[in-house]
Write a protein that holds these residues in place. Structure first.
Motif, PDB file in Angstrom:
ATOM      1  N   UNK A   1      -0.128  10.454  -7.443  1.00 38.19           N
ATOM      2  CA  UNK A   1       0.659  11.801  -7.934  1.00 38.19           C
ATOM      3  C   UNK A   1      -0.036  12.944  -7.326  1.00 38.19           C
ATOM      4  N   UNK A   2       0.182  13.142  -5.658  1.00 36.08           N
ATOM      5  CA  UNK A   2      -0.503  14.148  -5.201  1.00 36.08           C
ATOM      6  C   UNK A   2       0.235  15.554  -5.620  1.00 36.08           C
ATOM      7  N   UNK A   3      -0.518  16.682  -5.791  1.00 36.68           N
ATOM      8  CA  UNK A   3      -0.070  17.697  -6.242  1.00 36.68           C
ATOM      9  C   UNK A   3      -0.789  18.788  -5.506  1.00 36.68           C
ATOM     10  N   UNK A   4       0.349  19.879  -5.268  1.00 37.16           N
ATOM     11  CA  UNK A   4      -0.362  21.317  -4.356  1.00 37.16           C
ATOM     12  C   UNK A   4      -0.688  22.277  -5.559  1.00 37.16           C
ATOM     13  N   UNK A   5      -1.868  22.774  -5.465  1.00 36.46           N
ATOM     14  CA  UNK A   5      -2.179  23.661  -6.416  1.00 36.46           C
ATOM     15  C   UNK A   5      -2.548  25.063  -5.838  1.00 36.46           C
ATOM     16  N   UNK A   6      -1.796  26.163  -6.244  1.00 40.12           N
ATOM     17  CA  UNK A   6      -2.225  27.444  -5.349  1.00 40.12           C
ATOM     18  C   UNK A   6      -2.804  28.442  -6.543  1.00 40.12           C
ATOM     19  N   UNK A   7      -4.162  28.915  -6.264  1.00 41.27           N
ATOM     20  CA  UNK A   7      -4.653  29.941  -7.266  1.00 41.27           C
ATOM     21  C   UNK A   7      -5.453  31.039  -6.539  1.00 41.27           C
ATOM     22  N   UNK A   8      -5.701  32.101  -6.843  1.00 36.73           N
ATOM     23  CA  UNK A   8      -6.487  33.193  -6.428  1.00 36.73           C
ATOM     24  C   UNK A   8      -7.885  32.923  -6.280  1.00 36.73           C
ATOM     25  N   UNK A   9      -8.587  33.298  -5.447  1.00 37.12           N
ATOM     26  CA  UNK A   9     -10.157  33.322  -5.433  1.00 37.12           C
ATOM     27  C   UNK A   9     -10.545  34.420  -4.625  1.00 37.12           C
ATOM     28  N   UNK A  10     -11.868  34.629  -4.646  1.00 39.72           N
ATOM     29  CA  UNK A  10     -12.535  35.697  -3.746  1.00 39.72           C
ATOM     30  C   UNK A  10     -12.470  35.270  -2.451  1.00 39.72           C
ATOM     31  N   UNK A  11     -12.474  36.218  -1.441  1.00 41.15           N
ATOM     32  CA  UNK A  11     -12.154  35.751  -0.079  1.00 41.15           C
ATOM     33  C   UNK A  11     -13.672  35.767   0.598  1.00 41.15           C
ATOM     34  N   UNK A  12     -13.710  35.455   1.704  1.00 35.82           N
ATOM     35  CA  UNK A  12     -15.034  35.374   2.441  1.00 35.82           C
ATOM     36  C   UNK A  12     -15.792  36.470   2.614  1.00 35.82           C
TER      37      UNK A  12
ATOM     38  N   UNK B   1       0.781  -1.088   0.120  1.00 37.06           N
ATOM     39  CA  UNK B   1       0.184   0.101   0.175  1.00 37.06           C
ATOM     40  C   UNK B   1       0.918   1.264  -0.029  1.00 37.06           C
ATOM     41  N   UNK B   2       1.982   1.288   0.836  1.00 34.18           N
ATOM     42  CA  UNK B   2       2.870   2.284   0.836  1.00 34.18           C
ATOM     43  C   UNK B   2       3.446   2.672  -0.784  1.00 34.18           C
ATOM     44  N   UNK B   3       3.601   1.637  -1.534  1.00 33.59           N
ATOM     45  CA  UNK B   3       4.212   1.679  -2.633  1.00 33.59           C
ATOM     46  C   UNK B   3       3.243   2.293  -3.571  1.00 33.59           C
ATOM     47  N   UNK B   4       2.027   1.746  -3.277  1.00 31.04           N
ATOM     48  CA  UNK B   4       0.750   2.316  -4.322  1.00 31.04           C
ATOM     49  C   UNK B   4       0.467   3.605  -4.164  1.00 31.04           C
ATOM     50  N   UNK B   5       0.800   4.289  -2.774  1.00 29.51           N
ATOM     51  CA  UNK B   5       0.326   5.774  -2.478  1.00 29.51           C
ATOM     52  C   UNK B   5       1.395   6.538  -2.897  1.00 29.51           C
ATOM     53  N   UNK B   6       2.573   5.820  -3.353  1.00 36.68           N
ATOM     54  CA  UNK B   6       3.802   6.820  -3.927  1.00 36.68           C
ATOM     55  C   UNK B   6       3.566   6.918  -5.135  1.00 36.68           C
ATOM     56  N   UNK B   7       4.280   7.924  -5.818  1.00 36.80           N
ATOM     57  CA  UNK B   7       4.309   7.967  -7.376  1.00 36.80           C
ATOM     58  C   UNK B   7       5.037   6.745  -7.723  1.00 36.80           C
TER      59      UNK B   7
END
Lengths: 241, 513
Positions: free
Chosen positions: B309-320, B299-305
């Protein structure tokens, strides 16, 4: 070095050894040719050599009476017979010199086409390389070690000496009432059943029964009746004659 | 011996082709065969040379005489290799002394000069037959291939001679020109009488060398001839296919049985409940790598690439927005409140309405302008006047089943013409009648016949007319027309009157078209 490497478990097995040489036509049809090895070719060559010797001997005897003229004509004859005998016969007689005709051989191109002038000339000019250093040493060694039994001249000209297809005689099948198989047979299996019926005369009765007994269970018959059943199937496969 | 393991294609061949197969077999294992042959023969030859230094010819003679003993090794290798168990060089050499035992004396004495030597060698060595059994077997084998096996030996003898001379010539060619050799026939002949022993030994040594090349081929050719003879005698190829066929057919039955067992609905559930061998239950607990550890690792191997492929995406959006608006209401200054109050008063209502109307007008105007601007294209897209659909006129079929059914092609008095034709040409008569019927059906009864209709379909259409007379007549006529047209069965004679009367009854006594 001489140990053959162990086969991987799922490696494909090497193709079994066979004396057939497959030529695929552009239409996707496989033409099986049967290249002829050193032994029949050696005998064919010996026959040709004998014929040439007889012809030359006869003409030399006749020409000996003509003095200088006879000598000149004899030289021309010697040239023609030793250099053109094979070429002329091969090109004009469908790749068969008299010796090859007797031994059931013929010369074809690598792709099964009839041999032409250039190929025949190359193949027979290089005969003198095959003869080196004495008595076809190189030719024999090359022929024994080549998978399609080619000598050096054949390699250079791209030709092949093959067995001619002989007309097949109609085989006699044992009498039996035609029946149908209870299961479908592939082409190879149909041929085997037909071969079983056709070759029964050559086999001993015990062997025939033994062979038929192999198929007694799938055919759902008693072992003693299996031969008759198979003969019936063969009759059925053959169809009305 | 299992035929299915054979590494050559087993089928009956002609004798020459069988020898060719032998050549191919020797090619396939050429290194093993040649090396093993050289390892056993060359020392033997050298030993003979040392022992009999004074008589070189005797050395070659003895060596030639001993060939059957050496031949047993290549035959052993080939017979093993035939079923895919190619021995290594070491194994083969170790086996050789044991191979020498059976009937060595016979093969070196009274059987030595047999011309079928290589063909019959497998009988002793591989089948292990002796005495009467061997005689019987040899008699059977020699019924067919005696000539071929003898030819093989004869060709072999000549080839050996030719190769010997060839090697001598080659050797001579390689002598450098600086070495002054005054060789002519006289010196060569006298050499044998003088002390040129070393030269004779040298020439003789070419013989074992050329045998390295030829003898394995010779043995292989004899072996393949033997194989071919037995293939023909015992129909090995047929046995192979039959066995495969039985295997194929018997392979189906267990699968069906298994399927039936799986499908069995009454399988007791208790077995399944007690079964703790499910893939998820912990197993293999008494060893370093338990199933749990293995699964965790997997499972450890299957969770890794590259599997995930977990990826952190940062983008702008309107606040609260809700929270911020709450803040703003608190911070709203007083002047703004006053402004809103002023704007919210009645006097701006009219202005607001005017502006609203103006905006709507702009929108509508824009749409209209767009429509006008692109009017040409819109015309092309939307065709307001549908093109009048062409009335489908089915052209009258001129021919049905190759029969001309135009009215013009028919004679005026059908029945009379039929009667006239009947005696001599019944086929033409019936054809004419059927043609006339089709023509009537099409023109008078307006049945929509198509050239593709069959006679049966025509009858079905007639049925829809609900006219029993017509239907009965059509059926009889169709039946007899089909009989004569396709079956070449002439109609019975009494039918003529019946049909002509039927025709007249249906279409009037004048029976014109």
């Amino acid at each position: 070095m001489l140990e053959t490497p162990a086969l991987q478990r799922n490696a494909t097995l090497p193709a079994p050894l066979d004396t057939r040489y497959q030529v695929e036509t552009p239409e996707g049809i496989d033409l099986p040719l049967r290249p002829a090895g050193l032994m029949p070719r050696a005998i064919a060559f010996t026959i040709d050599l004998g014929i040439r010797g007889l012809v030359l001997g006869f003409f030399f005897l006749v020409l000996a009476f003509f003095g200088e003229l006879g000598l000149g004509l004899g030289s021309i004859l010697l040239f023609v017979v030793s250099w053109w005998y094979m070429v002329l016969f091969e090109v004009l007689n469908q790749g068969r010199s008299p010796g090859k005709q007797i031994m059931g051989l013929r010369v074809v191109q690598d792709d099964g086409r009839p041999i032409g002038w250039s190929a025949s000339l190359i193949r027979n000019l290089l005969r003198f390389v095959d003869m080196l250093p004495f008595g076809y040493t190189f030719g024999a060694i090359c022929c024994l070690q080549h998978p399609a039994f080619k000598r050096l001249g054949d390699l250079a000209a791209g030709t092949l000496v093959v067995y001619r297809e002989q007309p097949v005689k109609r085989p006699a099948l044992p009498m039996a009432s035609p029946t149908r198989t209870p299961f479908t047979l592939t082409l190879q299996e149909q041929r085997a059943v037909l071969g079983f019926a056709e070759r029964q005369a050559e086999l001993s009765q015990a062997r025939v029964d033994e062979l038929a007994a192999i198929l007694a269970v799938p055919l759902n018959v008693q072992v003693p009746n299996a031969t008759a059943e198979l003969n019936g199937i063969a009759r059925g496969l053959l169809g009305p004659t | 011996m299992r035929l299915s393991d054979a590494t050559v294609v087993i089928r009956p061949r002609t004798t020459w082709e069988a020898m060719d197969l032998g050549v191919l077999m020797s090619q396939q294992h050429r290194r093993l065969l040649m090396t093993s042959w050289a390892i056993i023969t060359l020392p033997a030859y050298l030993l003979l040379t040392l022992l009999l230094w004074d008589s070189p010819s005797l050395v070659v003679m003895l060596f030639w005489w001993l060939k059957p003993a050496f031949d047993r090794l290549p035959l052993y290798i080939l017979s093993k290799a035939l079923f895919g168990e190619t021995p290594t060089l070491r194994q083969a050499l170790r086996q050789w002394p044991a191979l020498l035992k059976p009937q060595l004396l016979a093969s070196l004495t009274w059987r030595r000069l047999s011309l079928s030597r290589s063909f019959l060698m497998p009988v002793v060595q591989l089948e292990g037959l002796a005495g009467e059994a061997r005689q019987q077997r040899i008699r059977v084998l020699l019924q067919r291939n005696r000539g071929a096996s003898q030819w093989l030996t004869i060709i072999g003898m000549h080839l050996e001679t030719a190769l010997w001379f060839g090697l001598m010539a080659l050797f001579y060619l390689f002598v450098p020109q600086q070495v002054e050799l005054q060789w002519d026939w006289e010196t060569l002949v006298s050499a044998a009488e003088h002390d040129w022993l070393w030269f004779e030994h040298l020439v003789n040594f070419l013989y074992p060398l050329l045998l390295i090349l030829w003898e394995p081929v010779y043995v292989a050719c004899g072996f393949s001839l033997y194989l071919n003879r037995r293939t023909i005698l015992e129909a090995w190829d047929i046995e192979l296919v039959f066995r495969r066929l039985r295997q194929r057919l018997s392979g189906v039955a267990p699968v069906l049985l298994l399927l039936a067992l799986v499908m069995l609905p009454l399988a007791p559930p208790a077995f399944a409940a007690e079964d703790n061998n499910a893939p998820d239950s912990p197993r293999l607990l008494n060893q370093p790598l338990t199933s749990e550890a293995a699964r965790d690792g997997i499972e450890a191997i299957l969770d890794a690439p590259p599997f995930k492929n977990p990826e952190t995406v940062t983008r702008y959006r309107f606040g609260e927005e809700t929270a911020e608006s709450a803040d703003e209401t608190e911070a709203k200054p007083n002047w703004l409140k006053a402004l809103f109050k002023w704007l919210g008063s009645q006097r701006f209502d009219i202005a607001a309405a005017l502006i609203q109307i103006a905006l709507w007008a702009c929108l509508i105007g824009a749409i209209v302008w767009l429509a006008w601007h692109y009017r040409e294209r819109l015309k092309a897209l939307v065709n307001r006047r549908p093109t009048p659909r062409l009335p489908i006129e089915r052209a009258a079929p001129a021919r049905m089943f190759g029969l001309d059914i135009r009215e013009e092609s028919l004679p005026t008095d059908i029945a009379a013409s039929v009667e006239q034709l009947w005696a001599t040409q019944p086929r033409e008569a019936l054809g004419l009648l059927y043609r006339a019927l089709l023509s009537r059906l099409y023109h008078d009864f307006k049945i929509p016949l198509k050239p593709s209709d069959t006679e049966g379909q025509v009858l079905q259409r007639v049925e829809q007319l609900k006219q029993d007379n017509l239907l009965g007549f059509s059926k009889v006529l169709t039946l007899h027309w089909q009989n004569i047209a396709y079956g070449h069965r002439p109609p019975p004679t009494h039918l003529q009157q019946e049909l002509c009367d039927g025709w007249r009854g249906l279409f009037g006594p004048g029976a014109s078209r």
